[in-house]
Scaffold this active site. Sequence first.
Site, PDB file in Angstrom:
ATOM      1  N   ASP A  15     124.542  94.969-109.694  1.00 23.56           N
ATOM      2  CA  ASP A  15     125.706  94.643-108.872  1.00 23.56           C
ATOM      3  C   ASP A  15     126.907  95.370-109.469  1.00 23.56           C
ATOM      4  O   ASP A  15     126.915  95.718-110.654  1.00 23.56           O
ATOM      5  CB  ASP A  15     125.931  93.133-108.888  1.00 23.56           C
ATOM      6  CG  ASP A  15     127.234  92.732-108.231  1.00 23.56           C
ATOM      7  OD1 ASP A  15     127.423  93.036-107.041  1.00 23.56           O
ATOM      8  OD2 ASP A  15     128.086  92.148-108.934  1.00 23.56           O
ATOM      9  N   ASP A  17     130.918  94.909-108.421  1.00 21.69           N
ATOM     10  CA  ASP A  17     132.129  94.106-108.619  1.00 21.69           C
ATOM     11  C   ASP A  17     131.827  92.871-109.466  1.00 21.69           C
ATOM     12  O   ASP A  17     131.025  92.025-109.087  1.00 21.69           O
ATOM     13  CB  ASP A  17     132.709  93.661-107.269  1.00 21.69           C
ATOM     14  CG  ASP A  17     133.237  94.816-106.454  1.00 21.69           C
ATOM     15  OD1 ASP A  17     134.123  95.521-106.949  1.00 21.69           O
ATOM     16  OD2 ASP A  17     132.744  95.031-105.330  1.00 21.69           O
ATOM     17  N   ASP A 213     126.644  88.860-111.256  1.00 23.63           N
ATOM     18  CA  ASP A 213     127.514  87.798-111.745  1.00 23.63           C
ATOM     19  C   ASP A 213     127.610  86.614-110.799  1.00 23.63           C
ATOM     20  O   ASP A 213     128.185  85.590-111.156  1.00 23.63           O
ATOM     21  CB  ASP A 213     128.930  88.347-111.972  1.00 23.63           C
ATOM     22  CG  ASP A 213     129.597  88.748-110.662  1.00 23.63           C
ATOM     23  OD1 ASP A 213     129.063  89.665-109.985  1.00 23.63           O
ATOM     24  OD2 ASP A 213     130.632  88.158-110.296  1.00 23.63           O
TER      25      ASP A 213
END
Length: 332
Positions: A15, A17, A213
């Site tokens: 991922d 961002d 995240d």
Amino acid sequence: MSGTLLDDHDVVLFDLDGTVYRGGELVPGALEAIQQAHRRGVAVRYVTNNASKPDQAVVDHLVGLGLEAERSEVSTSAQAGAAMLAEKLPAGSRVLVVGSAALESEVDRLGLVPVSGFADEPVAVVQGLSDELTYRAFAEACLAVRDGALWVACNADRTLPTERGLLPGNGALVELLRAATDQDPLVAGKPERPLLDRAVASAGGSRPLMIGDRLDTDIAGAVKAGMPSLMVLTGVNTPRHLLEARPEDRPGHVAADLRGLHAPKSEVAIGEQPAWSVTVGDRLDLSSRGEGDALGALRALCTAWWSTGSGPVQVEGTDDAARAALRTLDIG
């Protein structure tokens, strides 16, 4: 368990961002961790739910931050959303684009016709994040969806991590259109499978690892796709969120940041910990029984609580080391 987490995988899905970077800043440890994966010859795919930028812009951003990246390594939810439409619609179908020029370009590249208004008689609506969207764009989309147009959302992230903090994500704007139409879109990005499946296929991988995240997108997407996952604590979700996660949002591993990819598997796997003991009752009582760090305590707490239930739970430390670990984790 021996070896590092990376040893078990032939492609790593990162991922972006909140995992690799926050806006214009690299997350600590990201550069070294990704460079090491490249040196090991493991395929890397940058998998982002952000549909606002073309893949080349993502590459340019990564390179500007000091990372190696090629267009073939980037998988965006704009690509996945356009591909979903192309699988369901004949070539030349009109698609109302609520999003960025990058999303419009992906729709066009796959033989569909991007339009901007209900008067253009679209048979579908595709929605992705853009900071230039206007009320008119949502009004036109509302009319089209209410008229029966197929509605595809590139992703449903309610927030977007940046160096300034959390900003509204595409999911927040999807909720606006959902409220106005009483309809639900098909979702191409995480946590649904299309984006992740396309990324793994593009790498020719058979043993993927997803790193992110966010529990409700990155980790839930990995669970749906049946692939192992590593949660990093550098973005949206916190140790408390992880402890209280639903079964469908639970990773197999957790680390402070991407350096966990190269840690021994036994150090990042969520499981019982030699240095920590957890008693489950009306609350979780954490006790130390050796030298251990706070993340080890988190892994022990998750193991104990997940075997019993999910959702909110009170946690208390029974000794100074346990209380210090809970303060570090902001759990207590």
